[in-house]
Design an enzyme around this catalytic site. Structure first.
Site, mmCIF file in Angstrom:
data_model
loop_
_atom_site.group_PDB
_atom_site.id
_atom_site.type_symbol
_atom_site.label_atom_id
_atom_site.label_comp_id
_atom_site.label_asym_id
_atom_site.label_seq_id
_atom_site.Cartn_x
_atom_site.Cartn_y
_atom_site.Cartn_z
ATOM 1 N N PHE A 294 47.568 35.742 -7.512
ATOM 2 C CA PHE A 294 48.409 35.060 -8.495
ATOM 3 C C PHE A 294 48.249 33.539 -8.434
ATOM 4 O O PHE A 294 49.229 32.794 -8.564
ATOM 5 C CB PHE A 294 49.888 35.451 -8.318
ATOM 6 C CG PHE A 294 50.095 36.820 -7.733
ATOM 7 C CD1 PHE A 294 49.604 37.928 -8.396
ATOM 8 C CD2 PHE A 294 50.717 37.009 -6.518
ATOM 9 C CE1 PHE A 294 49.756 39.200 -7.864
ATOM 10 C CE2 PHE A 294 50.862 38.271 -5.967
ATOM 11 C CZ PHE A 294 50.385 39.372 -6.639
ATOM 12 N N CYS A 295 47.042 33.056 -8.230
ATOM 13 C CA CYS A 295 46.774 31.612 -8.158
ATOM 14 C C CYS A 295 47.541 30.940 -7.035
ATOM 15 O O CYS A 295 47.862 29.756 -7.128
ATOM 16 C CB CYS A 295 47.118 30.885 -9.470
ATOM 17 S SG CYS A 295 46.089 31.399 -10.810
#
Ligand SMILES: *Cc1c(COP(=O)(O)O)cnc(C)c1O
Length: 781
Positions: free
Chosen positions: A407-408
């Site tokens: 998720f970054c």
């Protein structure tokens, strides 16, 4: 479950009328982007239809509307319009980047830049732009600061400007940072106790520059109330689609007066200047802070539509009983998360092992510290990780939208998955990059599964994901595969189900008994005795006795390479020129050189073969520093003479030895000392067929096995000896993995299975790593 739900049934009904388009889908990615209500879109369309908007630089009415939206945004965050300014950006990332580009660290770049391990990549990227070389990464800033035990540090005693960035809510785990940290750091500064990333090691000095705090509130404000009247960050950022789904493409950087004094902007363009001369290098920027930063024409139609976003939230979740809209949403999504967490925690495998491993800091005890997010990985019965790509496939089949990966937020991923820097490098080197579906590298996850909730999520949505997990992971892997056999899989996931079927990873042959492996990853011919050339040769000493790794561990360093086309076998050894021997021996030579040798010490197993000559004999003697060694090729006809279907070459035991990589992985996870790459451990077992199945030790239940067109039957378990303690890459002896095998199997030192051909193979029979594998398991009475 006796939860007192924050939303009433009447409210839920009203809300669900706004989201009919969800249909049979279960949308659980609100941290990625939440959903817009239908009436919000109608109202936005109406606004556009009924007004004649124009470029705000041209007409004041549009400009005023944009300012009205700025005011509305400040109101939402309880921010004083005299104290804070809104700069429109394209998203939260652009807001973060603006501060990275323009923050003034003071004369001689005295100030320091601090970011956190658990930060979005949008924050990590600031490292590349900030105008100071003193950059620190903090692991747990809430513990680092003087939040608990007030030191006497006083920020502002020095003249430089330091900047701390942290996330109000972690987009990986949903953890909410105590916002009291803002004021503490602004007043007291920080100890430089993070790891300095620009070279030096850790320090413990206080940093008493002027302290500024950038709150990355992009995830937090989606479902929580940020009260800027109470907590006063110098900078914070928003992406509006995370609050109300529509419109996308617009965000904001919101800056306090104090923060405004330390941003130095050079670029201008569009409406950001009062005057710009072309033939003279002269310009003067506009005075207002916002207009100074908003280069070019704002996305004014999009901005106009934000008004409807705010009013939709307040209409659908009205303030009630002392809680405002966002406080109610915050409580509701937390309740959903707690509900789901409790249900998932209760799931157990038949052996009592938990089914789900959660990633969060504080559990689900308090909505002040935990948002509406559940992040986890699923575990097999033996504790091994299920890859998230597999969960993504099943979710697609069940029409559930969720998010997998990191998720970054690679730092949070590293923290929660307990990955070392070298684990991450290894994952990268093995080909894993952000947002791909290489979910497990050597059994270690590269990411996780995240489900996140919005105000329109219903309890039954949470039930849906729980029952999917229950249905799929409390059943057999065959059942699971059946589910995945679906045309619903998106393109990026279509290769995943095949990955879950048993696979032949490698064919290894050992042309010279006890020497190194020759590895094949495509296909290799079969003979009645096993793989072609497997144990076709052996080395005997001056007395005619075969030598093995038991006495000469360095034998494994002699690595044969079969050159099929050239008809030769090349023998290699580090530091020596390699040597070639013919694969076949000319007929007329046979009679002259045919002799008999003992294959083992006891000499009850006589083998006849041909001596391959002095040149290779001397070469071997040099390698192993033992005089009188000879290379012997096994006499092919011997096999035909014995005649049974179970002919074997010089391998002693059986035609084929099979090892399951998943079992070796299981074993390596039990070994606490002597860490080595999985493939190194696999190589110790000197197998011919290296397969990988979903479950460790599954091979112990095999009855028959078909690879492509070739059928095998299982002859039994392979009993292990000291040989597996020789690292096949170095020739060194170690205590593992024998010690662990002995312990795990109560002294029965068995690992891997022996196979033999069910039928005499055809002339051109081959086995390929791409062949389909069909397994029949023993029926248990
Ligand atoms: C989503 C998010 C961002 C980036 O937002 P964009 O809209 O992609 O620019 C930054 N930080 C956090 C914590 C986020 O959740």
């Amino acid at each position: 479950m006796s939860l007192n739900w924050e939303l009433t049934e009447v409210e839920e009904k009203l809300i669900s009328n706004e989201f009919k388009r969800i249909g049979d889908n279960t949308y659980l990615d609100h941290a990625g982007s939440t959903l817009y209500a239908e009436s919000q879109i109608d109202a936005s369309g109406k606004l556009l239809k009924e007004n004649l908007f124009c470029n705000p630089h041209t007409c004041k009415i549009t400009g005023d509307l944009v300012d009205q939206v700025r005011y509305r945004i400040l109101q939402h965050f309880n921010a004083d319009a005299l104290e804070y300014s809104v700069v429109f950006t394209s998203n939260a990332t652009a807001a973060i980047k603006t501060v990275a580009e323009t923050f003034d660290f003071g004369a001689q770049e005295q100030g320091n830049f601090y970011y956190c391990q658990e930060n979005h990549t949008s924050v990590l990227g600031m490292r590349e732009l900030v105008k100071t070389s003193n950059k620190f990464v903090l692991t747990q800033p809430e513990l680092l600061s003087n939040l608990e035990n007030g030191h006497d540090l006083l920020a502002g005693t020095r003249t430089g400007n330091s900047l701390l960035v942290f996330s109000a809510q972690c987009n990986f785990s949903g953890y909410k940072m105590p916002l009291e940290l803002i004021e503490v750091v602004q007043k007291q500064g920080l100890l430089k106790r993070g790891t300095q990333i620009s070279g030096h090691t850790q320090t413990n000095e206080p940093d008493l520059n002027n302290f500024y705090v950038f709150l990355d509130s992009a995830a937090f404000v989606g479902t929580s109330y940020l009260d800027v009247g109470k907590y006063k960050p110098d900078f914070f950022c928003v992406s509006f689609y995370k609050m109300f789904g529509y419109p996308t493409g617009v965000g904001a950087l919101i800056v306090s007066k104090r923060g405004q004094s330390v941003l130095l902007k050079q670029y201008y363009g569009g409406g950001t200047v009062n005057i710009a001369m072309t033939r003279d290098n002269f310009h003067e920027k506009r005075v207002g802070f916002s207009s100074h930063f908003e280069d070019g024409t704002l996305s004014f139609l999009t901005i106009a539509n934000l008004l409807e976003g705010f009013s939709t939230l307040e209409r659908l979740v009205p303030a009630k009983e002392g809680k405002n809209t966002m406080q109610r949403i915050s409580k509701y999504v937390y309740q959903l998360a707690k509900y789901g967490y409790d249900k998932l925690s209760a799931l157990k495998h038949a052996n009592g092992q938990p089914l789900v491993k959660f990633y969060n800091h504080n559990g689900y005890g308090d909505y002040k510290y935990q948002g509406g997010v559940i992040t986890f990985n699923i575990l097999h019965e033996d504790g091994a990780f299920v890859g998230f790509a597999e969960v993504a496939c099943l979710a697609a089949v069940f029409d559930i939208q969720l998010r997998t990966g990191c998720f970054c937020n690679p730092g949070a991923c590293q923290w929660f998955l307990q990955l070392s820097n070298s684990d991450i490098r290894k994952q990268y080197e093995s080909g894993h990059i952000c947002s791909d579906y290489n979910d497990l590298v050597d059994g270690i996850p590269t990411g996780a599964v995240r489900v996140s909730f919005g105000y329109m999520t219903r309890k039954q949505d949470v039930d849906k994901i729980v029952s999917m997990i229950k249905e799929c992971y409390l059943s057999s892997s065959e059942e699971r595969l059946k589910h995945m056999d679906s045309d619903k899989l998106p393109k990026a996931l279509q290769h995943i189900p095949a990955r879950l079927k048993p696979q032949l990873k490698e064919i290894c042959i050992y042309p010279v008994k006890s020497c190194g492996a020759f590895k094949v990853t495509d296909s290799w011919p079969l003979t009645t005795t096993g793989f072609l050339y497997d144990r076709g040769w052996m080395i005997v000493d001056a007395s005619g006795m075969a030598i093995t790794q038991k006495h000469q561990t360095r034998l494994c360093l002699i690595k044969p390479i079969i050159h099929d086309q050239k008809g030769s076998m090349e023998l290699t050894f580090t530091g020596m020129k390699s040597i070639h021997v013919n694969l076949e021996i000319a007929k007329e030579q046979l009679d002259i050189i045919n002799t008999t040798f003992c294959q083992s010490k006891v000499c009850d197993d006589l083998v006849s073969g041909y001596d391959c000559g002095d040149e290779v004999g001397n070469w071997l003697s040099d390698c192993l520093e033992t005089p009188g060694l000879r290379l012997i090729k096994q006499y092919a006809e011997r096999r035909a003479q014995t005649g049974s279907a179970k002919d074997i070459a010089l391998s002693n035991q059986a035609q084929f030895l099979l090892i399951n990589r998943s079992s070796v992985r299981w074993l390596t996870q039990k070994i606490t000392t002597e860490k080595e790459p999985l493939s190194t451990t696999v190589d110790r077992f000197r197998a011919n067929l290296i397969i990988e199945t979903q479950t460790a030790l599954e091979e112990t239940e095999f009855d028959t096995l078909t690879i492509g067109d070739t059928e095998f039957k299982v002859d039994g378990f392979c009993t292990r000896c000291q040989m597996i303690c020789i690292d096949q890459h170095s020739g060194q002896k170690t205590a593992e993995p024998l010690r662990t095998i002995a312990r795990e199997f109560n002294g029965k030192i068995r690992f891997g299975i022996y196979l033999s051909l069910l039928k005499v193979p055809d002339n051109n029979a081959q086995i390929s790593c791409h062949d389909k594998i069909i397994i029949k398991k023993k029926t248990i009475e």
